[in-house]
Design a protein around this motif. Sequence first.
Motif, PDB file in Angstrom:
ATOM      1  N   ARG A 106      -2.025   5.909   1.648  1.00  0.00           N
ATOM      2  CA  ARG A 106      -1.560   6.346   0.327  1.00  0.00           C
ATOM      3  C   ARG A 106      -2.359   7.560  -0.137  1.00  0.00           C
ATOM      4  O   ARG A 106      -3.429   7.417  -0.728  1.00  0.00           O
ATOM      5  CB  ARG A 106      -1.702   5.200  -0.683  1.00  0.00           C
ATOM      6  N   ASP A 247      -4.054  -2.218  -3.301  1.00  0.00           N
ATOM      7  CA  ASP A 247      -2.897  -2.206  -4.216  1.00  0.00           C
ATOM      8  C   ASP A 247      -3.347  -1.691  -5.581  1.00  0.00           C
ATOM      9  O   ASP A 247      -2.710  -0.822  -6.180  1.00  0.00           O
ATOM     10  CB  ASP A 247      -2.329  -3.626  -4.333  1.00  0.00           C
ATOM     11  N   ASP A 251      -2.711   2.423  -7.393  1.00  0.00           N
ATOM     12  CA  ASP A 251      -2.066   2.723  -8.684  1.00  0.00           C
ATOM     13  C   ASP A 251      -3.037   3.485  -9.586  1.00  0.00           C
ATOM     14  O   ASP A 251      -2.651   4.414 -10.298  1.00  0.00           O
ATOM     15  CB  ASP A 251      -1.639   1.430  -9.403  1.00  0.00           C
TER      16      ASP A 251
HETATM   17 MG    MG Z   1       1.269  -1.796  -5.955  1.00  0.00          MG
END
Ligand code: MG
Length: 367
Positions: A106, A247, A251
């Motif tokens: 990411r 996770d 964000d």
């Molecule tokens: Mg997420």
Amino acid sequence: MQLRVTSLPGDGIGPEVTSQAICVLEEIATGFGHDLELDEKEIGGAALEKFGKPLPDATIQACIRSQAVMLGAVGNPAFDNNPRELRPESGLLRLRQELGAFANLRPAVFYPSLATSSPLRDEVIKGTDILIVRELLGGLYFGEPRSIEGTSGRREAVNTMRYSEMEIERIARIAFQLAQKRRKKLLSVDKANVLECSRLWREVVTRVGRDFSDVQLSHMYVDSAAMTLVLRPTQFDVVLTENMFGDILSDQAGGVVGALGLLASASIGGPVGLYEPVHGSAPDIAGQNIANPLGAILSVALMLRHTFHLHKEAECVEAGVISTLMGGFRTRDIAGPEERAVSTVEMGAQIAEFVRMAAGTYDREAS
Ligand code: MG
Ligand code: IPM
């Protein structure tokens, strides 16, 4: 080259952003002379509505037959009270498992033309270029046992965080290899002062690090990493972490660079790569043609790079995004109070147009 791709639009804004991503991919195929073979299937709430399950067999089969999967988003509040296996999210988690996609990349990059979107001061955010490498098939998301048991008022819920040395080692190797191609700095994030999983994590990552002496490895507890990400984001290069921490931190990284809608992801490690924007299904703005398609479009760039090794094509998509932002195009989520917001379709069309114009200028041989 043949590009066999399955598209899974999914729920909420998923279909809107996916169709823009696919338009850009089609433009790349045309412009660079590739043969794109597309298949579209259901996942998540869309699959629950049609077939009563969040990941129908036909969807799995189509994904396995293709080389890469482009996913929009899953999640629909209409199914919030369903049992776990019948929630839209279960479809995505199982798909990740079926595809063996244990490494989730990411990137969170700050685009100078979006300086006003980030809540952070210019001098803090300038130069931020982070790659979060999130372990995607282990930890609390998949650990057994898991349950909610007991009678109402006295129930107990259990989740299990579990990691094997093998699972830690394989994701660590990927992170080190990626760090070698960047600024050669790897930060491993854990909670080794409290959790056994994290102690094993730190030990294994340190051991793997001996094979990568050119990469500077450091460790940080997740709480401290969350704070440092906001205070000094430029300090981060590659960040390696387990499923749940990744996770949350990804964000947060989206917020730091100013737009979660801009974040793309690649889930690799298995035979078929899975590409999806980091943002969710955003049901509150679904169907209004206002969602930001750039996360999905940048996921196409990751697909071109990681599955197809088409680096020029990936650069072309990324250049399209940068040029469109520099041209002042903004969807609502990244538009300043004085700026006019364009629609999802207009934004996507800008990138597609850029690709159409630019494809010819790339040297195909060098690709
Ligand atoms: Mg997420
Ligand atoms: C993500 C999402 C998913 C996750 C959900 C939709 C299951 O939040 O990809 O970050 O938690 O992995």
